[in-house]
Design an enzyme around this catalytic site. Structure first.
Site, mmCIF file in Angstrom:
data_model
loop_
_atom_site.group_PDB
_atom_site.id
_atom_site.type_symbol
_atom_site.label_atom_id
_atom_site.label_comp_id
_atom_site.label_asym_id
_atom_site.label_seq_id
_atom_site.Cartn_x
_atom_site.Cartn_y
_atom_site.Cartn_z
ATOM 1 N N LYS A 117 0.813 -1.220 0.000
ATOM 2 C CA LYS A 117 0.000 0.000 0.000
ATOM 3 C C LYS A 117 0.847 1.270 0.000
ATOM 4 C CE LYS A 117 -3.204 -3.058 0.327
ATOM 5 N NZ LYS A 117 -3.725 -3.638 -0.902
ATOM 6 N N HIS A 209 -16.997 5.021 1.690
ATOM 7 C CA HIS A 209 -16.009 4.113 1.102
ATOM 8 C C HIS A 209 -16.560 3.662 -0.251
ATOM 9 C CE1 HIS A 209 -13.254 0.350 1.717
ATOM 10 N NE2 HIS A 209 -13.256 0.789 0.474
ATOM 11 N N ASN A 291 -6.550 -3.050 -4.554
ATOM 12 C CA ASN A 291 -6.564 -4.471 -4.233
ATOM 13 C C ASN A 291 -6.283 -5.261 -5.507
ATOM 14 O OD1 ASN A 291 -7.193 -4.310 -1.433
ATOM 15 N ND2 ASN A 291 -9.281 -3.772 -1.981
ATOM 16 N N ARG A 293 -6.598 -8.146 -6.748
ATOM 17 C CA ARG A 293 -7.296 -9.432 -6.738
ATOM 18 C C ARG A 293 -8.775 -9.189 -7.012
ATOM 19 N NH1 ARG A 293 -10.102 -8.673 -2.060
ATOM 20 N NH2 ARG A 293 -9.042 -7.581 -0.354
#
Length: 496
Positions: A117, A209, A291, A293
């Site tokens: 990150k 979010h 992310n 994935r």
């Protein structure tokens, strides 16, 4: 390149999801299982299944050497990591490549660039994508953390440098909380991802979010598939996701989507990925992380775009072109997902264990269930508590909410408590229905009323189940006699 057999390096509902996608494309599937997963649904559904060790993840689902050895033994030519476990582990992707296996995911360099990150934040900074103020390197010591937190300003958020899914995250409101929070964040990150590194950023007050799904092939095409609203969460663990977001308009979607695609291109990204953002009260967006994935909540994107993301992952891994550009993508209707976790929402969401009984699953138009549970399944504490994902589609948000409420009311999982009552309480709340919520909404709900009603329903359902079980046992001899009589009759009618 043609993929003929895929080893699914995961368990539970995501392993089932990948196996189904493989089967639809005529690809053979190979499951792996720890000792406690021997009877699991993904093991039953796969074309082949192999044991990989004890329940402890480090000795089974995180054991790279074992997984690669099984893939070679089974004759697989590709490995799909699912999400969690080794899905964002560059060493695993490299080990697959060294063994001649296609990794169904991004290249190792992209995993390192975006899976770390702090590295991802550097890329976003260089691209001038808005970011929350914070560190660009992992924190080396408690003293450094104190200095940096003072510079950034409290409250701050500690986050795992590797991995995601809310693991290794801690909100720190004041300096006296910092040391304990660092210890907890590092411990959780190390256990979940094999890397205890954490970084620090300023906490955004009352944020939303919102994340953007991207797809990138190996031929230079990068597209975004719109946003997912993920603000209904508790301790950074999502409970309800939806697509689109009730506060994102077409102009904001375009800006966020373009930023996500720029990040993916800069990282040399290939395959499916998700770029996460925070939105403040003024709808300013800030890069959080990428992310590398498939996300747990990917089904809501599939429902509104009509694109099978796992199928696209397999196509991209095989070297195919996407075959479409951003201008070809459309969004239709509204999709909502509820995560069904084995947890007691009335007692601080503690894990719930037991044996699944009296299982009743919802159905009807535009209702989808991605599951890993089944009747008589043993639910323990070895892994993530996610049992299933309930997903619905509606022409409008109101219709999708009504459909999800109906589906949750049809659902019954006996033997363990689930997160369904909390999800239902959210869906029935006026503020949620109006789209007026942030990431703290769920934690502020009073579930006590729902608790008493739920206890009554659980007690009634348990009583009915006991009555039915007693009736089945009483009728068992009669059923056996009838079966024997039927067999004798069949033999008597058989031509000689």
């Amino acid at each position: 390149m043609t993929i003929k057999k895929v080893l699914v390096a995961n368990r539970g509902e995501i392993a089932v999801r990948v196996i189904r996608a493989c089967r639809e494309q005529g690809i053979a599937s190979v499951a792996v299982f720890s000792e406690v997963d021997r009877e699991a649904l993904h093991v039953q559904m796969a074309d082949e299944a192999y044991p990989i060790g004890p329940p402890t993840p480090a000795e089974s689902y995180l054991a790279i050497d074992k997984l690669v050895a099984v893939a070679r033994r089974a004759g697989a030519d590709a490995v799909h990591p699912g999400y969690g476990f080794l899905a964002e582990n560059a060493r695993f992707a490299e080990a697959c490549a060294q063994a001649g296996l296609t990794f169904v995911g991004p290249p190792p360099a992209a995993i390192r660039a975006m899976g770390d990150k702090t590295s991802a934040r550097k890329i976003a900074r260089d691209l001038k994508v808005p970011m929350v103020p914070g560190t660009l390197e992992p924190i080396q010591s408690d003293d450094e953390a104190r200095t940096l937190a003072r510079q950034v300003g409290y409250p701050v958020m500690l986050k795992a440098a590797m991995g995601g899914g809310g693991k290794g995250m801690r909100l720190v409101r004041q300096e006296s909380e910092l040391t304990d929070a660092l210890r907890a964040a590092r411990s959780e990150a190390g256990a979940a991802f094999g890397d205890a590194s954490v970084y620090l950023e300023r906490a955004v007050i009352e944020p939303r979010h919102v994340e953007i799904q991207v797809l990138a092939d190996a031929h230079g095409t990068v597209v975004h598939l719109g946003e997912r609203e993920c603000s209904i969460q508790r301790r950074h663990q999502k409970l309800i996701e939806e697509s689109p977001s009730p506060i994102v308009d077409a102009e904001l979607r375009t800006r966020m989507g373009e930023a996500a695609c720029r990040v993916a291109r800069a990282a040399g990204y290939v395959n499916a990925g998700t770029v996460e953002f925070l939105l403040d009260a003024e709808q300013n967006f800030y890069f959080l992380e990428m992310n590398t994935r498939l996300q747990v909540e990917h089904p809501v994107t599939e429902m509104v775009t009509g694109i099978d993301l796992v199928r696209e992952q397999l196509r991209i891994a095989a070297g195919e072109r996407l075959g479409y550009g951003q201008q070809d993508l459309r969004w239709n209707g509204w999709a909502i997902e509820v995560r069904l976790n084995a947890e007691d929402v009335f007692h601080d969401f503690v894990p719930s264990t037991g044996t699944i009984t009296n299982l009743r699953l919802p159905g009807g138009p535009f209702v989808r269930l991605d599951l890993g549970l089944y009747e008589d399944m043993q639910v323990g504490l070895d892994y993530d508590p996610l049992l299933a994902k309930l997903v619905v589609w509606g022409a409008t948000r109101a219709q999708a909410i009504a459909r999800m409420r109906r589906a949750l009311q049809e659902l019954h999982v006996g033997g363990v408590r689930t997160s369904a009552p909390a999800a239902l309480a959210v869906l029935e709340h006026e503020r949620f229905q109006q789209g007026d919520f942030d990431t703290h909404f769920l934690e502020g709900l009073d579930l006590s009323r729902q608790h008493s009603e739920d206890d009554e329903l659980v007690a009634a359902a348990a009583a009915i189940w006991r009555q039915r079980r007693a009736a089945r046992r009483a009728l068992a001899p009669l059923a056996a006699d009838r079966e024997a009589w039927t067999e004798r009759s069949r033999r008597a009618r058989k031509p000689r």
